[in-house]
Design a protein around this motif. Structure first.
Motif, short mmCIF file in Angstrom:
data_model
loop_
_atom_site.label_atom_id
_atom_site.label_comp_id
_atom_site.label_asym_id
_atom_site.label_seq_id
_atom_site.Cartn_x
_atom_site.Cartn_y
_atom_site.Cartn_z
N UNK A 176 -1.48 10.14 4.43
CA UNK A 176 -2.86 9.68 4.46
C UNK A 176 -2.96 8.17 4.57
N UNK A 177 -2.07 7.45 3.88
CA UNK A 177 -2.07 5.99 3.98
C UNK A 177 -1.70 5.54 5.38
N UNK A 178 -0.70 6.19 5.98
CA UNK A 178 -0.29 5.86 7.34
C UNK A 178 -1.41 6.14 8.34
N UNK A 179 -2.05 7.30 8.19
CA UNK A 179 -3.16 7.65 9.07
C UNK A 179 -4.31 6.67 8.93
N UNK B 168 0.82 -1.21 0.00
CA UNK B 168 0.00 0.00 0.00
C UNK B 168 0.85 1.26 0.00
N UNK B 169 1.94 1.27 0.76
CA UNK B 169 2.80 2.45 0.83
C UNK B 169 3.54 2.67 -0.49
N UNK B 170 3.98 1.57 -1.11
CA UNK B 170 4.64 1.72 -2.41
C UNK B 170 3.65 2.26 -3.44
N UNK B 171 2.44 1.71 -3.43
CA UNK B 171 1.41 2.20 -4.35
C UNK B 171 1.09 3.67 -4.08
#
Length: 300
Positions: free
Chosen positions: A233-236, A12-15
């Motif tokens: 935003x992905x981390x949150x 998800x983080x790479x995307x």
């Protein structure tokens, strides 16, 4: 870090990183052309591709890419050649694309409300290895076009008539911008969602324009903002269990509001510094060797 220990969050983080780079990279040309909502229209059309992917048991990202590219080319041709009924044709294309996608997803064996929601609003847990490979390949294409042809694309986006006079293939470049925007929608739909991808194309660019004036500075700052908000935003979303697409877009809007509030004071400071420099220039020149002081004799 805990977030990096799970395989789905790594994907998800790479995307998210790839989306943060690609969306503003092509979005800057759409903003320049005053086509800020084009990504939203392509997102509607891409839903049919997602539905076909489920119906044919194919990768939805690749199917969405094919359908959205076809839709983007059609939109560009309507824009170029359409007359009074052009807006109606575009509306039919947008609404038909969304309706067709919803219908195909629901009649397919693998269709479900959860699948539909993940494509509309983004989902962290649905990014598979195959999806990540597709996203990486498509993102490489977007970066290659938006950076490698930046001078030509900027010229066409700024003034089509001038670009045509200089010998640039305006029609081909316009179609290339449309196709690249369609590919970007396919890249971003897993993270941001089809309904919100247009915001990530536009808002970071609009935020960067508050502080920068040159194309290069705006491009660099917009990509930086895009990467920052998608990763944040992905981390949150992971820690707070909130939708990633909505979180990313709201963060981008918050950055825009902040930079807009800072733009006016910074502009006044720059203007004051310019006036100070202008006032000091005559004095500095007077102190230079060989400069003539008031009252010096002038030899003719």
């Amino acid at each position: 870090m805990e977030i990096l220990e799970t395989a789905f969050m790594q994907r998800a983080l790479i995307a998210a990183l790839l989306v943060g780079i690609t969306a503003p990279a092509i979005g800057i040309y759409l903003v320049q052309r005053r086509q800020a909502l084009m990504g939203d229209g392509i997102g509607h059309v891409a839903m049919t591709g997602v539905g076909l992917g489920f119906l044919l048991s194919a990768n939805p990202i690749w199917m969405a890419t094919i359908v959205s590219v076809a839709g983007a080319v059609t939109m560009e041709l309507i824009r170029a050649y359409g007359r009074t009924r052009g807006d109606i044709a575009l509306a039919m294309l947008f609404y038909g694309g969304m309706a067709g996608g919803v219908l195909l997803i629901n009649i397919s064996d693998s269709g479900s409300t959860a699948n539909l929601s993940s494509f509309l609003f983004g989902s962290l847990s649905t990014v598979s290895d195959a999806d990540l490979t597709a996203i990486a390949l498509l993102a490489a294409f977007v970066v290659l076009v938006s950076v490698g042809l930046r001078r030509q694309l900027f010229a066409v986006s700024q003034d089509e008539e001038f670009a045509r006079v200089t010998g640039l293939p305006v029609r081909a470049l316009n179609l290339l911008i449309a196709v690249t925007a369609a590919v970007t929608v396919s890249v971003a739909m897993r993270v941001v969602g089809l309904l919100l991808v247009s915001a990530l194309m536009v808002v970071p660019v609009a935020a960067a324009q508050q502080l920068s004036r040159s194309f290069k500075a705006t491009f660099t700052l917009a990509v930086g903002i895009g990467v920052a908000v998608t990763l944040a935003g992905t981390t949150t979303s992971y820690y707070q269990d909130v939708p990633p697409g909505a979180t990313i877009v709201l963060m981008a809007i918050a950055v825009f509001v902040t930079l807009t509030a800072l733009a006016a004071p910074l502009a006044r400071l720059r203007a004051r510094a310019t006036e100070t420099n202008a006032a000091q220039c005559p004095a500095d020149m007077a102190d230079m060797p060989g400069s003539r002081q008031p009252g010096d004799d002038v030899k003719v």
